[in-house]
Design a protein around this motif. Structure first.
Motif, PDB file in Angstrom:
ATOM      1  N   MET A   1       0.878  -1.491  -0.064  1.00  0.00           N
ATOM      2  CA  MET A   1      -0.101  -0.098  -0.245  1.00  0.00           C
ATOM      3  C   MET A   1       0.345   0.843  -0.278  1.00  0.00           C
ATOM      4  O   MET A   1       0.670   2.422  -0.779  1.00  0.00           O
ATOM      5  CB  MET A   1      -0.663  -0.395   0.824  1.00  0.00           C
ATOM      6  N   SER A   5       1.177   4.272  -2.715  1.00  0.00           N
ATOM      7  CA  SER A   5       1.095   6.010  -2.495  1.00  0.00           C
ATOM      8  C   SER A   5       2.093   6.315  -2.953  1.00  0.00           C
ATOM      9  O   SER A   5       1.283   7.656  -3.612  1.00  0.00           O
ATOM     10  CB  SER A   5       0.854   5.892  -0.859  1.00  0.00           C
ATOM     11  N   ARG A  10      -3.507   9.491  -7.280  1.00  0.00           N
ATOM     12  CA  ARG A  10      -4.658   9.735  -6.314  1.00  0.00           C
ATOM     13  C   ARG A  10      -4.952  10.209  -7.449  1.00  0.00           C
ATOM     14  O   ARG A  10      -6.336  10.435  -7.527  1.00  0.00           O
ATOM     15  CB  ARG A  10      -4.755  10.567  -5.068  1.00  0.00           C
ATOM     16  N   ASN A  11      -4.529  11.276  -8.715  1.00  0.00           N
ATOM     17  CA  ASN A  11      -5.723  12.430  -9.471  1.00  0.00           C
ATOM     18  C   ASN A  11      -5.577  11.808 -10.496  1.00  0.00           C
ATOM     19  O   ASN A  11      -5.801  12.309 -11.606  1.00  0.00           O
ATOM     20  CB  ASN A  11      -5.488  13.983  -9.045  1.00  0.00           C
ATOM     21  N   PHE A  89      -5.827  -1.014  -7.046  1.00  0.00           N
ATOM     22  CA  PHE A  89      -6.714   0.363  -6.442  1.00  0.00           C
ATOM     23  C   PHE A  89      -6.852   0.860  -7.679  1.00  0.00           C
ATOM     24  O   PHE A  89      -6.397   0.799  -9.165  1.00  0.00           O
ATOM     25  CB  PHE A  89      -4.912   0.568  -6.579  1.00  0.00           C
ATOM     26  N   HIS A  90      -7.438   1.764  -6.641  1.00  0.00           N
ATOM     27  CA  HIS A  90      -8.233   3.192  -7.969  1.00  0.00           C
ATOM     28  C   HIS A  90      -7.998   4.439  -7.534  1.00  0.00           C
ATOM     29  O   HIS A  90      -8.342   4.390  -5.918  1.00  0.00           O
ATOM     30  CB  HIS A  90      -9.685   2.850  -8.808  1.00  0.00           C
ATOM     31  N   LYS A  91      -7.350   5.658  -8.065  1.00  0.00           N
ATOM     32  CA  LYS A  91      -7.277   6.618  -7.408  1.00  0.00           C
ATOM     33  C   LYS A  91      -6.521   6.360  -6.399  1.00  0.00           C
ATOM     34  O   LYS A  91      -6.312   7.029  -5.649  1.00  0.00           O
ATOM     35  CB  LYS A  91      -8.092   8.005  -7.019  1.00  0.00           C
ATOM     36  N   GLY A  92      -5.389   5.433  -6.005  1.00  0.00           N
ATOM     37  CA  GLY A  92      -4.708   5.450  -4.959  1.00  0.00           C
ATOM     38  C   GLY A  92      -4.958   4.919  -3.568  1.00  0.00           C
ATOM     39  O   GLY A  92      -4.415   4.202  -2.447  1.00  0.00           O
ATOM     40  N   LYS A  93      -5.976   4.347  -3.871  1.00  0.00           N
ATOM     41  CA  LYS A  93      -6.591   3.821  -3.040  1.00  0.00           C
ATOM     42  C   LYS A  93      -7.101   2.359  -3.057  1.00  0.00           C
ATOM     43  O   LYS A  93      -7.163   1.732  -4.191  1.00  0.00           O
ATOM     44  CB  LYS A  93      -8.749   3.880  -2.810  1.00  0.00           C
ATOM     45  N   PRO A  94      -7.737   0.897  -2.033  1.00  0.00           N
ATOM     46  CA  PRO A  94      -8.222  -0.720  -2.431  1.00  0.00           C
ATOM     47  C   PRO A  94      -8.833  -0.778  -2.738  1.00  0.00           C
ATOM     48  O   PRO A  94      -9.826   0.465  -1.822  1.00  0.00           O
ATOM     49  CB  PRO A  94      -6.825  -1.294  -1.085  1.00  0.00           C
ATOM     50  N   LEU A  95      -9.274  -1.636  -3.838  1.00  0.00           N
ATOM     51  CA  LEU A  95     -10.481  -1.510  -4.076  1.00  0.00           C
ATOM     52  C   LEU A  95     -11.297  -3.278  -3.560  1.00  0.00           C
ATOM     53  O   LEU A  95     -10.216  -4.191  -3.089  1.00  0.00           O
ATOM     54  CB  LEU A  95     -10.628  -1.353  -6.122  1.00  0.00           C
ATOM     55  N   ARG A  96     -12.136  -3.540  -2.809  1.00  0.00           N
ATOM     56  CA  ARG A  96     -12.989  -4.601  -2.544  1.00  0.00           C
ATOM     57  C   ARG A  96     -11.787  -6.340  -3.559  1.00  0.00           C
ATOM     58  O   ARG A  96     -12.062  -5.658  -4.845  1.00  0.00           O
ATOM     59  CB  ARG A  96     -14.052  -4.659  -3.056  1.00  0.00           C
TER      60      ARG A  96
END
Length: 577
Positions: A1, A5, A10-11, A89-96
């Motif tokens: 993770m 990052s 993220r953008n 991951f999408h836009k720096g965040k983990p997905l389910r």
């Protein structure tokens, strides 16, 4: 993770990251792409070597294909395997965690809908691809050819009873989208409006025009243009981009200028698009929409070139530039090379032959050649200067157009002068033709006979007849002459006509064809006095002449030089008696 990052995405909503447990061996594939991209960016020599540039492009594509294939094999998103462990991951965040390929694709589809709200809705699997098959690429090329050449015909001139792949492309991409439709004035290509944009092509065409206009009359590489159109929010695929560009070129033909390797392209046609689709980086495009105070000058220039503009639209820059460039392209080689033009006409000819920018040609280079300042886009030009520019251009175009006919006229005058005739045109030709036909049947010497036959040729039009004589005398077609070749022609003509006349005086010593054996004798004394005569031996005198010839030959065997000198002395005394 933590590693995700640090990527700073993220953008970047267009990026979705899959992180498998093991990615060993991928570094080599990525490095291969980076190496070739470095070569493409940092090797200046590629700009002058289209074959090397194509090879580099092929190597980059091949390396990316290998990486893509290995990635697809590793991720295997179409067929999830039991125990498969991939973190998304999408836009720096983990997905389910996605339980199936369907769940993954549903999520990706939602992301794409938000990223590409202006994407085209084209239901043609042959065309709507990133990379076309060879058969589909061929069909697209043929369809583009029809778009560029047969826009005013139903089905773009194709037979509706037959169903080649380009027909399905036409029906789904052009007919269904109303890009090709039948109006009051017949069939034509038009860009879609908000009311009839069934395939959502309008955002793509609006963006295309916006990109071109943002260059303020400058050029843009088609590779960069295609790249912009393939990004959000349009996201047009590579397979459909050349077709959309062809439609735009037809609909906006009066505003669009195309360049291949820096040179202005006169005719935008099918073969050009075949090359363009393979190496778009070698092509540039320019949007030349007329505006401002230059309109006054432009409207006067429109009359000079006698442009044929469709009543359904307003004329623009290309309507003037294209006839001028086509005029320069069809000039005879002689006209391109001669210096026998006025100073302004030479400058105008060179400006037309080296034209690169339509606006620069019309508003800077041609005015300069006519002795007036450049036409400003913001300041109104003095009407007297406008008149001087337009009149000067019209006069010089006429001089350039008449340059080669003037050469043929000088050839005609040289013929009349050397033959001592005052007639011209058809009368001169009739006189020379009769002389040529009369002599041709009696002579065997190659150059005189060829000249006589050319003079007597009455099957060619007047201009072609003069070109034929010029080619024979100068050993080079007049259309390819340089200025020095005209001097060579005049010198060679003097000698050839003199020999023609001398030969004619032997064949017709008394005005009619003779059956006697004839020879023309000319002797020049040290005093500068020349004496000449035509000597004949009739058939009745032949036996006596043979006997005398044998007697004289005995003297030549004893002392040849003395015999020649004495014979010449006797001849000088008796010539003219």
């Amino acid at each position: 993770m933590a590693g995700i990052s640090k990527l700073g995405i993220r953008n970047r909503p267009e990026i979705m990251i899959a992180a498998p447990e093991s990615v060993s061996g991928f570094a080599g594939f990525v490095n291969e792409i980076r190496k070739w991209e470095w070569v493409q960016t940092n090797t200046a020599e590629l700009n002058g070597d289209r074959f090397a540039m194509q090879e580099v492009s092929r190597q980059i594509t091949a390396a990316k294909t290998v990486l893509k294939d290995r990635t697809n094999h590793l991720l295997n998103v179409r067929h999830f395997r039991d125990g498969q462990s991939i973190a998304w991951f999408h836009k720096g965040k983990p997905l389910r965690k996605f339980e199936s390929a369907k769940a993954l694709f549903t999520h990706v589809s939602k992301i794409c809908d938000s990223l590409f709200p202006d994407s085209t809705r084209l239901t043609n699997e042959l065309l709507n691809r990133r990379k076309l098959s060879s058969a589909a690429a061929g069909a697209r090329s043929r369809l583009i050819g029809h778009v560029l050449e047969n826009a005013t015909l139903p089905f773009l001139g194709m037979d509706p009873s037959k169903k080649p792949p380009e027909m399905s492309m036409y029906l789904s991409a052009l007919k269904a989208s109303n890009l090709h439709f039948e109006g009051k004035s017949g069939w034509r290509i038009q860009l879609p409006s908000s009311k009839n944009d069934t395939c959502n092509f309008k955002p793509a065409f609006d963006l295309l025009r916006q990109i071109l206009q943002s260059k303020s009359g400058g050029r843009i590489k088609l590779s960069d243009l295609f790249s912009e159109l393939s990004r959000p929010p349009v996201g047009a695929r590579e397979g459909v981009l050349p077709l959309l560009l062809a439609v735009f070129c037809v609909a906006e033909s009066q505003h669009v200028a195309m360049y291949e390797e820096g040179a202005f392209v006169q005719d935008i046609d099918g073969p050009l698009f075949e090359r363009l689709a393979k190496v778009p980086e070698l092509f540039e495009m320019q949007y030349c929409k007329l505006s401002g105070v230059r309109s006054e000058v432009f409207n006067k220039l429109l009359k000079v070139v006698d442009a044929n503009v469709d009543d359904s639209r307003e004329p623009d820059l290309i309507d003037v530039v294209q006839p001028l460039v086509q005029f320069a392209a069809t000039l005879p080689e002689y006209t391109r090379n001669t210096t026998k033009l006025s100073k302004s006409s030479l400058a105008i000819r060179d400006a037309l032959m080296n034209a690169e920018e339509p606006a620069t040609l019309l508003f800077k280079e041609l005015p300069k050649a006519c002795g007036v300042p450049a036409v400003s886009a913001s300041r109104r030009m003095d009407p007297k200067l406008v008149q001087k520019y337009v009149r000067g251009l019209k006069k010089s175009l006429g001089e350039i157009r008449g340059c080669f006919p003037s050469l043929l006229s000088r050839i005609e005058k040289s013929l009349a002068k050397e033959f001592g005739l005052k007639s011209e045109g058809e009368k001169l030709r009739a006189n020379l033709a009769q002389r040529g036909r009369d002599l041709a049947v009696h002579v065997t010497e190659a150059s005189i006979k060829a000249f006589a036959l050319r003079l007597g040729d009455d099957r060619l039009p007047q201009d072609k007849w003069l070109e034929s004589l010029g080619s024979l005398v100068a050993a080079k077609p007049p259309i390819r002459w340089y200025d020095q070749d005209e001097l060579k022609f005049n010198q060679a003509l003097i000698e050839l006509v003199l020999r023609f006349k001398d030969t004619a005086s032997l064949v017709y010593p008394k005005g009619a064809a003779s059956t006697s054996e004839s020879v023309r004798l000319s002797l020049l004394q040290s005093s500068g006095v020349e004496k000449s005569c035509v000597l004949e031996i009739s058939p009745k005198q032949k036996s006596e002449a043979t006997r005398v010839e044998k007697e004289i030959e005995k003297l030549f065997k004893k002392n040849r030089q003395l015999a020649l000198a004495v014979t010449a002395k006797i001849l000088i005394k008796n010539i003219g008696k």
